[in-house]
Design a protein around this motif. Structure first.
Motif, mmCIF file in Angstrom:
data_model
loop_
_atom_site.group_PDB
_atom_site.id
_atom_site.type_symbol
_atom_site.label_atom_id
_atom_site.label_comp_id
_atom_site.label_asym_id
_atom_site.label_seq_id
_atom_site.Cartn_x
_atom_site.Cartn_y
_atom_site.Cartn_z
ATOM 1 N N ASP A 1 0.821 -1.120 0.064
ATOM 2 C CA ASP A 1 0.002 -0.083 0.090
ATOM 3 C C ASP A 1 1.062 1.114 -0.043
ATOM 4 O OD1 ASP A 1 -2.082 2.168 0.984
ATOM 5 O OD2 ASP A 1 -3.306 0.467 1.085
ATOM 6 N N ASP A 2 0.682 2.344 -0.866
ATOM 7 C CA ASP A 2 1.344 3.341 -0.803
ATOM 8 C C ASP A 2 1.151 4.404 0.353
ATOM 9 O OD1 ASP A 2 -1.276 3.485 -2.033
ATOM 10 O OD2 ASP A 2 -0.582 5.858 -2.514
ATOM 11 N N GLU A 3 -0.018 4.025 1.162
ATOM 12 C CA GLU A 3 -0.166 4.845 2.572
ATOM 13 C C GLU A 3 0.694 4.170 3.648
ATOM 14 O OE1 GLU A 3 -3.927 6.384 2.960
ATOM 15 O OE2 GLU A 3 -4.506 6.033 0.790
ATOM 16 N N LYS A 4 1.542 4.801 4.281
ATOM 17 C CA LYS A 4 2.137 4.276 5.419
ATOM 18 C C LYS A 4 1.202 4.003 6.645
ATOM 19 C CE LYS A 4 6.941 6.283 4.511
ATOM 20 N NZ LYS A 4 7.906 6.924 5.045
ATOM 21 N N ILE B 1 -1.185 -9.186 -0.362
ATOM 22 C CA ILE B 1 -2.588 -8.324 -0.260
ATOM 23 C C ILE B 1 -2.094 -6.905 -0.663
ATOM 24 C CG2 ILE B 1 -4.236 -7.673 1.436
ATOM 25 C CD1 ILE B 1 -3.491 -10.117 3.180
ATOM 26 N N THR B 2 -2.631 -6.473 -1.698
ATOM 27 C CA THR B 2 -2.531 -5.176 -2.254
ATOM 28 C C THR B 2 -3.526 -4.131 -2.407
ATOM 29 O OG1 THR B 2 -1.172 -4.113 -3.876
ATOM 30 C CG2 THR B 2 -2.292 -5.983 -4.592
ATOM 31 N N ASP B 3 -3.223 -2.912 -2.158
ATOM 32 C CA ASP B 3 -4.100 -1.956 -2.580
ATOM 33 C C ASP B 3 -4.205 -1.843 -4.196
ATOM 34 O OD1 ASP B 3 -5.902 0.322 -2.342
ATOM 35 O OD2 ASP B 3 -4.034 1.804 -2.384
ATOM 36 N N PHE B 4 -5.356 -1.364 -4.677
ATOM 37 C CA PHE B 4 -5.636 -1.291 -6.018
ATOM 38 C C PHE B 4 -4.787 -0.163 -6.811
ATOM 39 C CE2 PHE B 4 -9.227 -3.107 -8.798
ATOM 40 C CZ PHE B 4 -8.464 -4.211 -9.315
ATOM 41 N N SER C 1 -0.183 -0.254 -11.075
ATOM 42 C CA SER C 1 -1.371 -0.420 -10.023
ATOM 43 C C SER C 1 -1.549 -1.779 -9.489
ATOM 44 C CB SER C 1 -2.463 -0.278 -11.086
ATOM 45 O OG SER C 1 -2.940 -1.135 -11.716
ATOM 46 N N GLY C 2 -2.219 -1.812 -8.586
ATOM 47 C CA GLY C 2 -2.328 -3.295 -7.944
ATOM 48 C C GLY C 2 -2.840 -4.348 -8.914
ATOM 49 N N TYR C 3 -3.583 -3.925 -9.599
ATOM 50 C CA TYR C 3 -4.155 -4.925 -10.679
ATOM 51 C C TYR C 3 -3.053 -5.327 -11.402
ATOM 52 C CZ TYR C 3 -6.597 -6.798 -14.603
ATOM 53 O OH TYR C 3 -7.032 -7.888 -15.665
ATOM 54 N N ILE D 1 -6.857 -8.821 -3.150
ATOM 55 C CA ILE D 1 -6.962 -7.211 -3.048
ATOM 56 C C ILE D 1 -7.619 -6.312 -1.934
ATOM 57 C CG2 ILE D 1 -7.890 -5.322 -4.452
ATOM 58 C CD1 ILE D 1 -8.117 -7.029 -6.665
ATOM 59 N N LEU D 2 -7.091 -5.521 -1.232
ATOM 60 C CA LEU D 2 -7.670 -4.863 -0.279
ATOM 61 C C LEU D 2 -7.722 -3.495 -0.582
ATOM 62 C CD1 LEU D 2 -8.556 -4.647 2.828
ATOM 63 C CD2 LEU D 2 -6.308 -4.582 3.417
#
Length: 395
Positions: A9-12, A51-54, A60-62, A79-80
């Motif tokens: 996820d790009d958000e810490k 488990i990745t953000d999109f 992108s996560g996709y 996907i989360l």
């Protein structure tokens, strides 16, 4: 042995929150703030789950999961994300780029339960000798190549003519596509493979190819006919339950749950023809209920639900369909993620076998009825409808 999970996820603050949720669980935890960093982690570590953000900057996560699927197919992909573009989400699920989609904000206990259930299902299939059997069936790799080619056309949104050309090269599969398109259920009335493919849709065609290809590996006979009729009738009843009674749309990611739920049976027939005849006679001619799975373990050493689920997972079929194959006789199992789908397949399978005169226990189908909140009147109407359909087809 501890399972390893990579969170991306790009958000810490999201990664910190996930650390707090899982830091006391029995997992090895890895974290990445970008797709590039995630791929670096995967290259140097053995991972079980990603488990990745999109929506992330750069890749992108996709797109990340597409790479993971190709380079590390054993890694479970989840996907989360708070990103809810239905087209992208459905595409990710129906092509099995992701096994599960979880929407942010998540529920901590539900997230932990989903991860536990996905891991347990994968472990059950890997520890089973069914995987060894499937790996040694010489005709399956060729079929898998055909199926994979069609999947790539769907995933990359390529020209539909590529799919048509592939199907036309296999007369048995082409005839099955036309047979289904011209059946009473679709009633297209065409001799054109391309018209049938366009009408049915690529996802339906993909699933029909899988089922038909496995069926075509078995010689003609009464048991093959029985299993084919059962698969198709189960699928029709499943659609009826979902759309007419539950009032929901059958999504592409689980559209073949009814059609493929019993595919393990056709493999048993192919691999163990004499034992299968003994097994089927004991079921068909008993005046008492016989537990399918107990009898299969006695005769074959494993069950058709295990064998079917392993095959579907090996072919990279979406998780809801794999779960339907694995749990359709045990919809009350604690490990099910897509319980609504499994319960609908359980009822459809029960009614389809009932129409064929096979005695079954009502314990699990009653559980499914309660879970789906189907009252008795609806179930009676459903059974009557398909008794009429069955009689019409016979006549």
């Amino acid at each position: 042995m501890k399972k390893s999970i990579l969170f991306v996820d790009d958000e810490k603050n999201i990664l910190r929150a996930l650390y707090r949720v899982f830091c006391e669980e029995d997992y090895n935890l890895f974290f990445a703030e970008s797709a590039k960093e995630a791929l670096d982690v995967l290259e140097s570590n053995d991972m079980d789950i990603i488990i990745t953000d999109f929506r992330m900057p750069g890749m992108s996560g996709y797109d990340l999961l597409k790479v993971v699927k190709e380079k590390y197919p054993h890694v479970i992909r989840i996907i989360l994300s708070g990103y809810a573009d239905e087209n992208i989400v459905f595409k990710a699920l129906q092509t099995n780029v992701a096994k599960v989609y979880i929407l942010k904000p998540w529920n901590n206990e539900e997230l932990k339960e989903i991860i536990k259930n996905v891991i347990e299902l994968e472990d059950k299939m890997r520890e089973n000798r069914c995987l060894e059997i499937i790996n040694n069936i010489d005709y399956l790799p060729t079929l898998k190549n055909l199926y994979s080619t069609i999947c790539k056309v769907i995933e990359n949104e390529d020209d539909i003519n590529k799919v048509v050309k592939i199907i036309e090269q296999d007369p048995a599969i082409a005839s099955k596509i036309l047979q289904i398109a011209n059946s009473a259920f679709y009633n297209l009335k065409t001799a054109s493979v391309k018209q049938a493919v366009v009408y049915l849709g690529l996802v339906n065609v993909r699933n029909i190819v899988l089922n038909a290809a496995v069926f075509e590996c078995v010689g003609d006979g009464d048991y093959k006919t029985l299993l084919w009729e059962h698969a198709n009738l189960t699928n029709k009843i499943f659609y009826y339950i979902y759309e007419r009674i539950l009032g929901k749309k059958v999504q592409d990611s689980f559209a073949s749950a009814g059609l493929l739920h019993g595919i393990g049976q056709i493999l048993l027939l192919k691999l163990f023809p004499q034992k299968y005849k003994e097994y089927r006679k004991r079921i068909m001619y008993s005046d008492q209920y016989i537990d399918f799975e107990e009898l299969e373990k006695e005769i074959f050493g494993f069950t058709h639900t295990e064998l079917g689920a392993v095959l579907l997972s090996w072919w990279d079929i979406p998780l809801p369909v794999v779960e339907a194959a694995f749990y359709h006789h045990k919809p009350n199992s604690n490990n099910i993620i897509n319980r609504e789908i499994v319960c609908a397949v359980n009822i459809a399978c029960y009614l389809a076998w009932d129409l064929a005169g096979v005695k079954q226990s009502e314990e699990h189908v009653n559980y499914s009825k309660r879970f789906l909140k189907l009252d008795c009147d609806n179930c009676v109407d459903l059974k009557q409808l398909y008794e009429n359909l069955f009689n019409k087809q016979e006549n």
